[in-house]
Enzyme design. Structure first.
Site, PDB file in Angstrom:
ATOM      1  N   ILE A 180       1.015   1.559  -3.787  1.00 47.03           N
ATOM      2  CA  ILE A 180       0.898   1.854  -2.312  1.00 47.03           C
ATOM      3  C   ILE A 180       2.352   2.177  -1.984  1.00 47.03           C
ATOM      4  CG2 ILE A 180       1.333  -0.637  -1.795  1.00 47.03           C
ATOM      5  CD1 ILE A 180      -0.179  -0.073   1.026  1.00 47.03           C
ATOM      6  N   GLU A 239       0.723  -7.107  -8.188  1.00 45.51           N
ATOM      7  CA  GLU A 239       1.890  -7.517  -8.482  1.00 45.51           C
ATOM      8  C   GLU A 239       3.284  -6.833  -7.735  1.00 45.51           C
ATOM      9  OE1 GLU A 239      -0.189  -6.235 -10.821  1.00 45.51           O
ATOM     10  OE2 GLU A 239      -0.547  -8.252 -11.745  1.00 45.51           O
ATOM     11  N   ASN A 283      11.570  -6.301  -4.113  1.00 45.66           N
ATOM     12  CA  ASN A 283      11.339  -5.552  -3.105  1.00 45.66           C
ATOM     13  C   ASN A 283      10.680  -6.126  -1.760  1.00 45.66           C
ATOM     14  OD1 ASN A 283       9.864  -3.397  -1.853  1.00 45.66           O
ATOM     15  ND2 ASN A 283       8.495  -2.917  -3.510  1.00 45.66           N
ATOM     16  N   TYR A 296       3.164  -7.317   2.371  1.00 50.49           N
ATOM     17  CA  TYR A 296       2.190  -8.263   1.847  1.00 50.49           C
ATOM     18  C   TYR A 296       1.905  -9.536   2.458  1.00 50.49           C
ATOM     19  CZ  TYR A 296       2.466  -4.799  -1.793  1.00 50.49           C
ATOM     20  OH  TYR A 296       2.525  -3.719  -2.460  1.00 50.49           O
TER      21      TYR A 296
HETATM   22  C1  LIG Z   1       6.258  -1.272   1.091  1.00 53.93           C
HETATM   23  C2  LIG Z   1       5.913  -0.228   1.880  1.00 53.93           C
HETATM   24  C3  LIG Z   1       4.735   0.560   1.524  1.00 53.93           C
HETATM   25  C4  LIG Z   1       5.766  -0.548   3.238  1.00 53.93           C
HETATM   26  O1  LIG Z   1       5.107   0.666   4.369  1.00 53.93           O
HETATM   27  P1  LIG Z   1       5.296   0.757   5.532  1.00 53.93           P
HETATM   28  O2  LIG Z   1       4.491   1.500   6.433  1.00 53.93           O
HETATM   29  O3  LIG Z   1       6.745   0.901   6.047  1.00 53.93           O
HETATM   30  O4  LIG Z   1       5.180  -0.732   6.396  1.00 53.93           O
HETATM   31  P2  LIG Z   1       4.752  -1.390   7.802  1.00 53.93           P
HETATM   32  O5  LIG Z   1       5.273   0.058   8.761  1.00 53.93           O
HETATM   33  O6  LIG Z   1       3.273  -1.096   7.701  1.00 53.93           O
HETATM   34  O7  LIG Z   1       5.250  -2.631   7.727  1.00 53.93           O
HETATM   35  C5  LIG Z   1       4.436  -3.848   7.700  1.00 53.93           C
HETATM   36  C6  LIG Z   1       5.260  -4.805   7.954  1.00 53.93           C
HETATM   37  O8  LIG Z   1       6.499  -5.027   6.681  1.00 53.93           O
HETATM   38  C7  LIG Z   1       7.376  -5.147   7.369  1.00 53.93           C
HETATM   39  N1  LIG Z   1       8.615  -4.299   6.791  1.00 53.93           N
HETATM   40  C8  LIG Z   1       8.310  -2.902   6.396  1.00 53.93           C
HETATM   41  N2  LIG Z   1       9.456  -2.451   5.897  1.00 53.93           N
HETATM   42  C9  LIG Z   1      10.394  -3.607   5.660  1.00 53.93           C
HETATM   43  C10 LIG Z   1      11.649  -3.496   5.389  1.00 53.93           C
HETATM   44  N3  LIG Z   1      12.293  -2.460   4.817  1.00 53.93           N
HETATM   45  N4  LIG Z   1      12.238  -4.727   5.444  1.00 53.93           N
HETATM   46  C11 LIG Z   1      11.640  -5.832   6.039  1.00 53.93           C
HETATM   47  N5  LIG Z   1      10.523  -5.837   6.395  1.00 53.93           N
HETATM   48  C12 LIG Z   1       9.683  -4.503   6.436  1.00 53.93           C
HETATM   49  C13 LIG Z   1       7.698  -4.683   8.794  1.00 53.93           C
HETATM   50  O9  LIG Z   1       8.291  -5.308   9.588  1.00 53.93           O
HETATM   51  C14 LIG Z   1       5.785  -5.073   9.028  1.00 53.93           C
HETATM   52  O10 LIG Z   1       5.799  -6.182   9.585  1.00 53.93           O
HETATM   53  P3  LIG Z   1       5.330  -6.658  11.215  1.00 53.93           P
HETATM   54  O11 LIG Z   1       3.902  -6.218  10.844  1.00 53.93           O
HETATM   55  O12 LIG Z   1       5.702  -8.220  11.134  1.00 53.93           O
HETATM   56  O13 LIG Z   1       5.894  -5.507  11.905  1.00 53.93           O
HETATM   57  C15 LIG Z   1       7.147   0.923   2.016  1.00 53.93           C
HETATM   58  O14 LIG Z   1       8.289   0.508   2.259  1.00 53.93           O
HETATM   59  C16 LIG Z   1       7.195   1.754   0.673  1.00 53.93           C
HETATM   60  O15 LIG Z   1       6.643   2.797   0.649  1.00 53.93           O
HETATM   61  N6  LIG Z   1       7.997   1.280  -0.151  1.00 53.93           N
HETATM   62  C17 LIG Z   1       8.397   1.940  -1.484  1.00 53.93           C
HETATM   63  C18 LIG Z   1       7.049   1.950  -2.305  1.00 53.93           C
HETATM   64  C19 LIG Z   1       6.718   0.425  -2.964  1.00 53.93           C
HETATM   65  O16 LIG Z   1       7.803  -0.565  -2.810  1.00 53.93           O
HETATM   66  N7  LIG Z   1       5.358  -0.031  -2.785  1.00 53.93           N
HETATM   67  C20 LIG Z   1       4.924  -1.389  -3.180  1.00 53.93           C
HETATM   68  C21 LIG Z   1       4.955  -1.594  -4.517  1.00 53.93           C
HETATM   69  S1  LIG Z   1       4.604  -3.292  -4.933  1.00 53.93           S
END
Ligand SMILES: CC(C)(COP(=O)(O)OP(=O)(O)OC[C@H]1O[C@@H](n2cnc3c(N)ncnc32)[C@H](O)[C@@H]1OP(=O)(O)O)[C@@H](O)C(=O)NCCC(=O)NCCS
Length: 164
Positions: free
Chosen positions: A81, A115, A120, A127
């Site tokens: 994702i 996983e 991260n 999650y």
């Molecule tokens: C992980 C990822 C998919 C999250 O996507 P996103 O659209 O930014 O997430 P959301 O905006 O839906 O946030 C969901 C929750 O996570 C939290 N969150 C998002 N980014 C965060 C950060 N950098 N640090 C801490 N918390 C974070 C948000 O605060 C939110 O919590 P809330 O519901 O209490 O407000 C994105 O950061 C990403 O693409 N990362 C790189 C790829 C990756 O790591 N994939 C997962 C591999 S296992």
């Protein structure tokens, strides 16, 4: 469009489409922007060929993110994702996961597994907010800058979706 109106637009739910061959260059490019050890284009193509659930999230003409899920007997496994860096933090990751919970439940899955690297923080926070809990650790699961990094195994029960 001003920056502030762009931010407002990003808060709308994205549209979800099945991933197609034509999406793969854009998907691989997005992956390379957000991962130190990214999936290759060939890996995404393999996922499509294997028949995994593969979704692309779009906000207008922008590629917002994607999700890949493998469906098994009574469980679904989140394989990947990601959300584009400029669109992170606006709920797209949570939205994609919630759509996946609904789809997996409709296919008879009772839990979702994934996983994640212990380093991260953003993904782990996402999650946990979405109801996953840590149930194990896979030793040396991921490549790392030096040596290997463990993978945390997370699970989320989907029965609640069935009863809801
Ligand atoms: C992980 C990822 C998919 C999250 O996507 P996103 O659209 O930014 O997430 P959301 O905006 O839906 O946030 C969901 C929750 O996570 C939290 N969150 C998002 N980014 C965060 C950060 N950098 N640090 C801490 N918390 C974070 C948000 O605060 C939110 O919590 P809330 O519901 O209490 O407000 C994105 O950061 C990403 O693409 N990362 C790189 C790829 C990756 O790591 N994939 C997962 C591999 S296992």
């Amino acid at each position: 469009m001003s920056t502030s109106s762009l931010l407002v637009a990003y808060r709308q739910p994205p549209e979800i489409f099945p991933m197609r061959e034509a999406d793969l260059d854009g998907i691989a490019a997005l992956e390379a922007r957000v991962e130190t050890f990214p999936w290759t284009r060939a890996l995404f193509a393999d996922s499509l060929a294997a028949g995994h659930l593969a979704w692309v999230a779009r906000q207008g003409s922008c590629l917002a993110g994607f999700l890949i899920l493998m469906s098994g007997v009574e469980e679904a496994h989140l394989l990947n994702i990601a959300v584009a860096p400029e669109m992170q933090g606006h709920g797209y990751g949570a939205f994609l996961l919630q759509q996946a919970f609904t789809w997996a439940t409709s296919q008879g899955a009772r839990q979702m597994l994934l996983e994640v690297r212990p380093s991260n923080t953003a993904a782990i926070t996402l999650y946990q907010r979405q109801g996953f809990t840590e149930i194990g650790r896979r030793k040396n699961y991921y490549p790392a800058a030096v040596g290997r990094e463990d993978g945390l195994l997370f699970s989320r029960i989907l029965v609640a979706e069935i009863q809801a």
